[in-house]
Design a protein around this motif. Structure first.
Motif, PDB file in Angstrom:
ATOM      1  N   LYS A  98       0.834  -1.196   0.000  1.00  0.00           N
ATOM      2  CA  LYS A  98       0.000   0.000   0.000  1.00  0.00           C
ATOM      3  C   LYS A  98       0.872   1.251   0.000  1.00  0.00           C
ATOM      4  O   LYS A  98       1.951   1.282   0.601  1.00  0.00           O
ATOM      5  N   GLY A  99       0.361   2.290  -0.642  1.00  0.00           N
ATOM      6  CA  GLY A  99       0.993   3.601  -0.500  1.00  0.00           C
ATOM      7  C   GLY A  99       0.850   4.101   0.924  1.00  0.00           C
ATOM      8  O   GLY A  99       1.802   4.594   1.530  1.00  0.00           O
ATOM      9  N   ILE A 100      -0.364   3.958   1.483  1.00  0.00           N
ATOM     10  CA  ILE A 100      -0.609   4.247   2.898  1.00  0.00           C
ATOM     11  C   ILE A 100      -1.431   3.108   3.474  1.00  0.00           C
ATOM     12  O   ILE A 100      -2.505   2.768   2.957  1.00  0.00           O
ATOM     13  N   LEU A 101      -0.922   2.534   4.559  1.00  0.00           N
ATOM     14  CA  LEU A 101      -1.640   1.500   5.306  1.00  0.00           C
ATOM     15  C   LEU A 101      -1.923   2.055   6.687  1.00  0.00           C
ATOM     16  O   LEU A 101      -1.018   2.189   7.511  1.00  0.00           O
ATOM     17  N   ASN A 102      -3.196   2.404   6.946  1.00  0.00           N
ATOM     18  CA  ASN A 102      -3.582   2.962   8.242  1.00  0.00           C
ATOM     19  C   ASN A 102      -4.151   1.849   9.107  1.00  0.00           C
ATOM     20  O   ASN A 102      -4.811   0.935   8.613  1.00  0.00           O
ATOM     21  N   GLY A 103      -3.885   1.934  10.406  1.00  0.00           N
ATOM     22  CA  GLY A 103      -4.291   0.881  11.320  1.00  0.00           C
ATOM     23  C   GLY A 103      -5.783   0.624  11.300  1.00  0.00           C
ATOM     24  O   GLY A 103      -6.604   1.502  11.023  1.00  0.00           O
ATOM     25  N   SER A 104      -6.131  -0.611  11.622  1.00  0.00           N
ATOM     26  CA  SER A 104      -7.542  -0.967  11.697  1.00  0.00           C
ATOM     27  C   SER A 104      -8.110  -0.486  13.019  1.00  0.00           C
ATOM     28  O   SER A 104      -7.411   0.064  13.862  1.00  0.00           O
ATOM     29  N   GLY A 105      -9.389  -0.707  13.221  1.00  0.00           N
ATOM     30  CA  GLY A 105     -10.025  -0.257  14.454  1.00  0.00           C
ATOM     31  C   GLY A 105     -10.501   1.172  14.339  1.00  0.00           C
ATOM     32  O   GLY A 105     -10.602   1.746  13.254  1.00  0.00           O
ATOM     33  N   VAL A 106     -10.831   1.773  15.480  1.00  0.00           N
ATOM     34  CA  VAL A 106     -11.368   3.147  15.469  1.00  0.00           C
ATOM     35  C   VAL A 106     -10.326   4.097  14.930  1.00  0.00           C
ATOM     36  O   VAL A 106     -10.507   4.763  13.930  1.00  0.00           O
ATOM     37  N   GLY A 107      -9.178   4.178  15.611  1.00  0.00           N
ATOM     38  CA  GLY A 107      -8.055   4.941  15.116  1.00  0.00           C
ATOM     39  C   GLY A 107      -8.392   6.355  14.713  1.00  0.00           C
ATOM     40  O   GLY A 107      -9.301   6.998  15.236  1.00  0.00           O
ATOM     41  N   GLN A 108      -7.656   6.838  13.719  1.00  0.00           N
ATOM     42  CA  GLN A 108      -7.775   8.206  13.252  1.00  0.00           C
ATOM     43  C   GLN A 108      -7.655   8.223  11.733  1.00  0.00           C
ATOM     44  O   GLN A 108      -6.747   7.615  11.168  1.00  0.00           O
ATOM     45  N   LEU A 109      -8.546   8.928  11.072  1.00  0.00           N
ATOM     46  CA  LEU A 109      -8.485   9.089   9.630  1.00  0.00           C
ATOM     47  C   LEU A 109      -7.218   9.832   9.239  1.00  0.00           C
ATOM     48  O   LEU A 109      -6.825  10.802   9.884  1.00  0.00           O
ATOM     49  N   VAL A 110      -6.563   9.365   8.178  1.00  0.00           N
ATOM     50  CA  VAL A 110      -5.424  10.069   7.602  1.00  0.00           C
ATOM     51  C   VAL A 110      -5.898  10.861   6.402  1.00  0.00           C
ATOM     52  O   VAL A 110      -6.480  10.300   5.469  1.00  0.00           O
ATOM     53  N   ASP A 111      -5.671  12.172   6.434  1.00  0.00           N
ATOM     54  CA  ASP A 111      -6.039  13.062   5.334  1.00  0.00           C
ATOM     55  C   ASP A 111      -4.928  13.013   4.295  1.00  0.00           C
ATOM     56  O   ASP A 111      -3.846  13.568   4.500  1.00  0.00           O
ATOM     57  N   ALA A 112      -5.161  12.334   3.174  1.00  0.00           N
ATOM     58  CA  ALA A 112      -4.135  12.107   2.154  1.00  0.00           C
ATOM     59  C   ALA A 112      -4.631  12.521   0.775  1.00  0.00           C
ATOM     60  O   ALA A 112      -4.524  11.772  -0.202  1.00  0.00           O
ATOM     61  N   SER A 113      -5.147  13.707   0.674  1.00  0.00           N
ATOM     62  CA  SER A 113      -5.625  14.201  -0.614  1.00  0.00           C
ATOM     63  C   SER A 113      -4.484  14.832  -1.404  1.00  0.00           C
ATOM     64  O   SER A 113      -3.443  15.201  -0.854  1.00  0.00           O
ATOM     65  N   SER A 114      -4.686  14.934  -2.715  1.00  0.00           N
ATOM     66  CA  SER A 114      -3.759  15.627  -3.626  1.00  0.00           C
ATOM     67  C   SER A 114      -2.374  14.999  -3.663  1.00  0.00           C
ATOM     68  O   SER A 114      -1.351  15.696  -3.673  1.00  0.00           O
ATOM     69  N   ASN A 115      -2.336  13.671  -3.706  1.00  0.00           N
ATOM     70  CA  ASN A 115      -1.079  12.952  -3.886  1.00  0.00           C
ATOM     71  C   ASN A 115      -1.085  12.214  -5.218  1.00  0.00           C
ATOM     72  O   ASN A 115      -2.141  11.916  -5.784  1.00  0.00           O
ATOM     73  N   TRP A 116       0.119  11.901  -5.726  1.00  0.00           N
ATOM     74  CA  TRP A 116       0.265  11.085  -6.918  1.00  0.00           C
ATOM     75  C   TRP A 116       0.552   9.653  -6.493  1.00  0.00           C
ATOM     76  O   TRP A 116       1.490   9.397  -5.746  1.00  0.00           O
ATOM     77  N   TRP A 117      -0.272   8.727  -6.987  1.00  0.00           N
ATOM     78  CA  TRP A 117      -0.191   7.329  -6.569  1.00  0.00           C
ATOM     79  C   TRP A 117       0.334   6.416  -7.668  1.00  0.00           C
ATOM     80  O   TRP A 117       0.330   5.188  -7.512  1.00  0.00           O
ATOM     81  N   GLY A 118       0.765   6.979  -8.774  1.00  0.00           N
ATOM     82  CA  GLY A 118       1.248   6.190  -9.896  1.00  0.00           C
ATOM     83  C   GLY A 118       0.163   5.810 -10.881  1.00  0.00           C
ATOM     84  O   GLY A 118       0.458   5.243 -11.937  1.00  0.00           O
TER      85      GLY A 118
ATOM     86  N   SER B 179      -5.355   1.896   2.252  1.00  0.00           N
ATOM     87  CA  SER B 179      -6.217   1.066   3.080  1.00  0.00           C
ATOM     88  C   SER B 179      -7.467   1.846   3.465  1.00  0.00           C
ATOM     89  O   SER B 179      -7.685   2.984   3.026  1.00  0.00           O
ATOM     90  N   THR B 180      -8.259   1.246   4.326  1.00  0.00           N
ATOM     91  CA  THR B 180      -9.369   1.987   4.929  1.00  0.00           C
ATOM     92  C   THR B 180      -8.812   3.070   5.851  1.00  0.00           C
ATOM     93  O   THR B 180      -7.628   3.080   6.188  1.00  0.00           O
ATOM     94  N   ASN B 181      -9.670   3.989   6.263  1.00  0.00           N
ATOM     95  CA  ASN B 181      -9.297   5.103   7.140  1.00  0.00           C
ATOM     96  C   ASN B 181      -8.278   6.039   6.506  1.00  0.00           C
ATOM     97  O   ASN B 181      -7.479   6.679   7.190  1.00  0.00           O
ATOM     98  N   VAL B 182      -8.306   6.119   5.166  1.00  0.00           N
ATOM     99  CA  VAL B 182      -7.466   7.064   4.428  1.00  0.00           C
ATOM    100  C   VAL B 182      -8.345   7.821   3.447  1.00  0.00           C
ATOM    101  O   VAL B 182      -9.003   7.207   2.598  1.00  0.00           O
ATOM    102  N   ASP B 183      -8.384   9.143   3.553  1.00  0.00           N
ATOM    103  CA  ASP B 183      -9.126   9.987   2.621  1.00  0.00           C
ATOM    104  C   ASP B 183      -8.185  10.388   1.495  1.00  0.00           C
ATOM    105  O   ASP B 183      -7.299  11.221   1.681  1.00  0.00           O
ATOM    106  N   TYR B 184      -8.356   9.793   0.304  1.00  0.00           N
ATOM    107  CA  TYR B 184      -7.436  10.010  -0.801  1.00  0.00           C
ATOM    108  C   TYR B 184      -7.980  10.973  -1.864  1.00  0.00           C
ATOM    109  O   TYR B 184      -7.317  11.215  -2.882  1.00  0.00           O
TER     110      TYR B 184
END
Length: 375
Positions: free
Chosen positions: A320-340, A352-357
């Motif tokens: 994954k480009g970003i792998l955020n932990g499972s569970g409640v956790g915290q959303l990662v704000d990852a907008s405006s990136n180049w993913w290939g 992964s889940t919990n990532v705003d892309y």
């Protein structure tokens, strides 16, 4: 040479053949007392020493103080050395620059606040480590460390340290920023910029750069971290940078170039730990993160921790480009990136889940290819 007073210069000397190994008195230049100020160590060649090329401090006996204005420049230190290259304990307003340190196994350059005496309070601050070449080190080539020992009434602070434009290569930790001890320890306001860090054939699981409990406002910018070779047998990961600790403050991470060279099935560009407090703020921008298992990986983050990942190139990472932990956790704000890729299906698969892309960049062209990172 023992710096027994202020205003001492050691220049143009070859210092050698002091031993045996492990003898703390067998140093090139030493100031083991409460304070020596305005000392210049320049253009010396140090080798075959039982302990350190340069040693300052007074951590074990007698009143503790701080050494002001040490200029350690244009020296060469090489193996055999029994312990450290430059062990700069309890210094301030000092510079360690333009030196060459070769094949010293551990702790090539230490910048330490060490408080061991009853009631001691030591602050190491305003130190610059720049333009040094360090090669052949096994571990903690550049070590920033706040340390108390012996009781809760001691205080050690390391702050306002700049590490810039160094070239470091070895087989384990290139830079370690941390604190420990029963007293009050603080490490804060650390700036690490423009360094080239290369880890060849990592000997064990670990990290090229480790940030532990770094408070205040810190910067990690314009650095190139490259992993090469192969992992030692049985080792499954080696991360470019590990960040954690309840004392973590605000950290800006921008314009870095991280290349994992597919070294290990679990390696990460940036590894974020669940010890980060809700008050921590980590801002990633302009970084190039490629050829790791996961470009950025987090544990289950504490709710409220601020993680933003904007305008980075995060490509060719095998899981994954970003792998955020499972569970409640915290959303990662990852907008405006180049993913290939520039399709929603492709981008969604890169995180992964919990990532705003959303939204994402549709183009991976670097506007300034000669500048570190992704513009």
């Amino acid at each position: 040479l023992e710096a027994a007073g202020d205003n001492v210069t050691s220049e143009g000397c070859e210092i050698k053949n002091y031993g045996p190994d492990g003898n703390t008195n067998a140093d090139g230049v030493v100031a083991w007392n409460s304070s020596n100020n305005n000392v210049i160590v320049r253009d010396n060649y140090m080798h075959h020493l039982g302990y350190a090329g340069v040693l300052t401090g007074n951590g074990w006996g007698g009143p503790q103080g701080v050494h002001d204005n040490w200029q350690v420049t244009y020296n060469k230190v090489e193996s055999p050395i029994g312990a450290y290259g430059f062990d700069m304990e309890n210094v301030k307003n000092s510079s360690i620059s333009n030196n060459e340190i070769l094949n010293i196994p551990f702790y090539n350059i230490n910048v330490i606040a060490l408080a061991t005496e009853s009631g001691a309070s030591v602050t190491t601050e305003n130190v610059v480590v720049s333009n040094n070449v360090l090669s052949g080190g096994n571990d903690r080539n550049i070590n920033l460390f706040a340390w108390t020992d012996g009781g809760a009434d001691r205080t050690a602070v390391v702050q306002n340290i700049t590490v810039s434009n160094n070239s470091v290569s070895g087989i384990f930790t290139m830079m370690d920023v941390w604190k420990t001890g029963p007293g009050t320890t603080t490490i804060q306001n650390i700036t690490i910029t423009g360094n080239t860090l290369t880890v060849n054939n990592p000997k064990a699981a670990g990290n090229a750069v480790s940030f532990g409990d770094v408070g205040g406002t810190s910067v990690f910018s314009g650095n190139a971290v490259t992993l090469t070779g192969a992992l030692a047998g049985g080792v499954t990961f080696f991360h470019a940078m590990n960040i954690g600790g309840a004392g973590t403050g605000t950290l800006t991470i921008n314009n870095n170039q991280l290349d994992g060279n597919d070294l290990g099935a679990l390696n990460c560009g940036f590894r974020l730990r669940n010890t980060l407090p809700a008050t921590a703020v980590l801002n990633f921008s302009g970084n190039t993160i490629t050829e790791f298992a996961n470009g950025i990986r987090s544990d289950d983050l504490t709710a409220g921790v601020g993680i933003t990942v904007y305008s980075n190139s995060i490509t060719s990472n095998s899981n994954k480009g970003i792998l955020n932990g499972s569970g409640v956790g915290q959303l990662v704000d990852a907008s405006s990136n180049w993913w290939g890729v520039n399709t929603e299906v492709g981008v969604a698969a890169a995180v992964s889940t919990n990532v705003d892309y959303t939204p994402w960049l549709n183009n991976g062209t670097d506007a300034e290819p000669v500048t570190p990172g992704f513009q």
